[in-house]
Write a protein that holds these residues in place. Structure first.
Motif, PDB file in Angstrom:
ATOM      1  N   ASP A  34      20.057 -23.616 -96.018  1.00  0.00           N
ATOM      2  CA  ASP A  34      21.239 -24.072 -95.700  1.00  0.00           C
ATOM      3  C   ASP A  34      21.922 -23.520 -94.278  1.00  0.00           C
ATOM      4  O   ASP A  34      22.799 -22.599 -94.220  1.00  0.00           O
ATOM      5  N   ARG A  35      21.479 -23.966 -93.268  1.00  0.00           N
ATOM      6  CA  ARG A  35      21.612 -23.558 -91.737  1.00  0.00           C
ATOM      7  C   ARG A  35      23.339 -23.911 -91.633  1.00  0.00           C
ATOM      8  O   ARG A  35      23.804 -23.059 -90.689  1.00  0.00           O
ATOM      9  N   TRP A  36      23.550 -24.777 -92.135  1.00  0.00           N
ATOM     10  CA  TRP A  36      25.139 -25.141 -91.807  1.00  0.00           C
ATOM     11  C   TRP A  36      26.171 -24.092 -92.104  1.00  0.00           C
ATOM     12  O   TRP A  36      27.045 -23.656 -91.458  1.00  0.00           O
ATOM     13  N   THR A  37      25.760 -23.658 -93.547  1.00  0.00           N
ATOM     14  CA  THR A  37      26.758 -22.672 -94.190  1.00  0.00           C
ATOM     15  C   THR A  37      26.444 -21.226 -93.342  1.00  0.00           C
ATOM     16  O   THR A  37      27.504 -20.492 -92.879  1.00  0.00           O
ATOM     17  N   GLY A  38      25.003 -21.148 -92.888  1.00  0.00           N
ATOM     18  CA  GLY A  38      24.872 -19.976 -92.277  1.00  0.00           C
ATOM     19  C   GLY A  38      25.536 -20.008 -91.010  1.00  0.00           C
ATOM     20  O   GLY A  38      26.171 -18.561 -90.533  1.00  0.00           O
ATOM     21  N   ALA A  39      25.637 -20.790 -90.386  1.00  0.00           N
ATOM     22  CA  ALA A  39      26.184 -20.801 -88.923  1.00  0.00           C
ATOM     23  C   ALA A  39      27.707 -20.733 -88.900  1.00  0.00           C
ATOM     24  O   ALA A  39      28.504 -20.094 -87.957  1.00  0.00           O
ATOM     25  N   PHE A  40      28.153 -21.625 -90.078  1.00  0.00           N
ATOM     26  CA  PHE A  40      29.895 -21.532 -90.320  1.00  0.00           C
ATOM     27  C   PHE A  40      30.148 -20.157 -90.493  1.00  0.00           C
ATOM     28  O   PHE A  40      31.131 -19.753 -89.881  1.00  0.00           O
ATOM     29  N   SER A  98      22.408 -29.036 -87.736  1.00  0.00           N
ATOM     30  CA  SER A  98      22.811 -28.259 -88.842  1.00  0.00           C
ATOM     31  C   SER A  98      23.861 -26.867 -88.415  1.00  0.00           C
ATOM     32  O   SER A  98      24.974 -26.740 -88.808  1.00  0.00           O
ATOM     33  N   ARG A  99      23.193 -26.208 -87.485  1.00  0.00           N
ATOM     34  CA  ARG A  99      23.564 -25.118 -87.023  1.00  0.00           C
ATOM     35  C   ARG A  99      24.853 -25.438 -86.166  1.00  0.00           C
ATOM     36  O   ARG A  99      26.005 -24.702 -86.300  1.00  0.00           O
ATOM     37  N   THR A 118      32.343 -26.666 -86.925  1.00  0.00           N
ATOM     38  CA  THR A 118      33.468 -26.624 -87.921  1.00  0.00           C
ATOM     39  C   THR A 118      34.393 -25.320 -88.030  1.00  0.00           C
ATOM     40  O   THR A 118      35.494 -25.280 -88.049  1.00  0.00           O
ATOM     41  N   ALA A 119      33.766 -24.340 -88.062  1.00  0.00           N
ATOM     42  CA  ALA A 119      34.489 -22.845 -87.904  1.00  0.00           C
ATOM     43  C   ALA A 119      35.267 -22.614 -86.957  1.00  0.00           C
ATOM     44  O   ALA A 119      36.316 -22.452 -86.894  1.00  0.00           O
ATOM     45  N   ALA A 120      34.752 -23.005 -85.544  1.00  0.00           N
ATOM     46  CA  ALA A 120      35.549 -23.201 -84.290  1.00  0.00           C
ATOM     47  C   ALA A 120      36.844 -24.097 -84.365  1.00  0.00           C
ATOM     48  O   ALA A 120      37.835 -23.376 -84.162  1.00  0.00           O
ATOM     49  N   VAL A 128      21.581 -14.160 -88.924  1.00  0.00           N
ATOM     50  CA  VAL A 128      21.668 -14.862 -90.180  1.00  0.00           C
ATOM     51  C   VAL A 128      20.349 -14.731 -90.973  1.00  0.00           C
ATOM     52  O   VAL A 128      19.425 -15.069 -90.177  1.00  0.00           O
ATOM     53  N   HIS A 129      20.388 -13.993 -92.197  1.00  0.00           N
ATOM     54  CA  HIS A 129      19.021 -13.753 -92.732  1.00  0.00           C
ATOM     55  C   HIS A 129      18.420 -15.308 -93.084  1.00  0.00           C
ATOM     56  O   HIS A 129      19.030 -15.849 -94.206  1.00  0.00           O
TER      57      HIS A 129
END
Length: 330
Positions: A155-161, A189-190, A196-198, A284-285
């Motif tokens: 889940d790279r999207w969530t990790g990057a978020f 994904s990243r 999204t976070a930004a 991010v692990h």
């Protein structure tokens, strides 16, 4: 078509074609590949059932380097041995074409195949793996996959978020990002999580704060130099793998910038030497161990006709270390 007709087209005897169809030994590898190609070209889809399955699992990688491929090789090897099998490793960049590499694997008839980050498996080789009933799992895919393939991803999207949220929570409003190839699933994904976070916090995401690279240390270093040589340089850099983050450290050091006093840095993957940098890298692990174990379990479950998940997405977590602090203006 009849076996005799296939034999005539292939220029071999009917008995040779019969041996290929039934997976018998006593045929040169090149001859077997040629006959299989003729069978496929002529719509002969009878399963090529092998009489002897190798007590091995194959790991296929496009390269082996000091990036995540090393971590995956280590973990896959461990779980293959725990399952009582041996591991064979094929490195695609070693010289042979992808087609030849997969034909060689099919000739060895392993228990299963773990394929790491291969952008495209030829359709003919997919059909041959299926015809031999050789299960394969795509580990850490980098391109979109069809629903029929088995794969284990992250889940790279969530990790990057989450790591972008962390930088924002520490007061960073000007965040640079060193990204990967634009057409790679991992990059999409990243970058999606980052944006999204930004955007949620109205953070500047203009083009001058983004660098696109192949995520190698050299390209990461050049990208970091571009960002840090700006008069309005970012207060933090999100490097989309830990090798690039290491290159950011070098670029910062050359410019007399202290991490994290003058520049905060975060990475992605949590591989060596993230924990041994000075300061240790916040990153991010990526759960290499769990992913490798799951891939081997999926192969064994399919071999033993047990129900298994075909698609698995594993969560990623932030490891907070010493490379992030509030920017000086805060």
């Amino acid at each position: 078509m009849k076996v005799s007709e296939i034999a005539e087209l292939a220029g071999v005897s009917a008995s040779t074609v019969s041996k290929v169809i039934n997976g018998r030994a006593g045929i040169a590898a090149e001859t077997r590949r040629h006959v299989e190609e003729v069978l496929e070209e002529n719509g002969y889809f009878k399963p090529l059932v092998s009489t002897k399955v190798s007590h091995t699992i194959e790991l296929v990688l496009d390269h082996i380097d000091s990036d995540c491929t090393t971590a995956f090789t280590k973990e896959v090897s461990y779980w293959v041995q725990q399952a009582g099998f041996a591991l064979t490793v094929t490195q695609l960049e070693a010289g042979l074409s992808i087609e030849h590499c997969f034909r060689n694997i099919i000739d060895r008839n392993p228990m299963g195949v773990v394929i790491h980050q291969i952008t495209q498996i030829p359709e003919a080789e997919k059909k041959l793996l299926k015809s031999r009933n050789i299960p394969y799992v795509i580990l850490n895919p980098v391109t979109p996959l069809d629903d029929k393939a088995m794969w284990v991803s992250f889940d790279r999207w969530t990790g990057a978020f989450q790591i972008t949220q962390y930088l924002i929570s520490m007061g960073h409003r000007r965040i640079g990002i060193i990204n990967g190839p634009a057409d790679a699933q991992a990059t999409i994904s990243r970058y999606g999580g980052f944006l999204t976070a930004a955007h949620h916090e109205d953070i500047d995401t203009s083009d001058e704060l983004e660098e696109t690279t192949d995520l190698s240390p050299q390209s990461g270093y050049e990208a970091a130099c571009h960002l840090l040589d700006r008069s309005d340089r970012p207060t933090a850099i999100f490097a989309c793998n830990d090798q690039v983050a290491t290159a950011v450290y070098r670029a910062a050091h050359e410019r007399g910038l202290s991490i994290p006093d003058d520049l905060s840095v975060v990475g992605f993957e949590d591989i060596f030497p993230a924990n041994y940098l000075d300061p240790p890298l916040t990153t991010v692990h990526q759960p290499f161990n769990s992913a490798s174990r799951k891939a081997i379990e999926m192969i064994i479950d399919q071999r033993r006709n047990r129900k298994t998940e075909n698609h698995v997405v594993l969560p990623m977590t932030i490891v907070k270390r010493g490379s992030v602090m509030r920017p000086k203006e805060h």
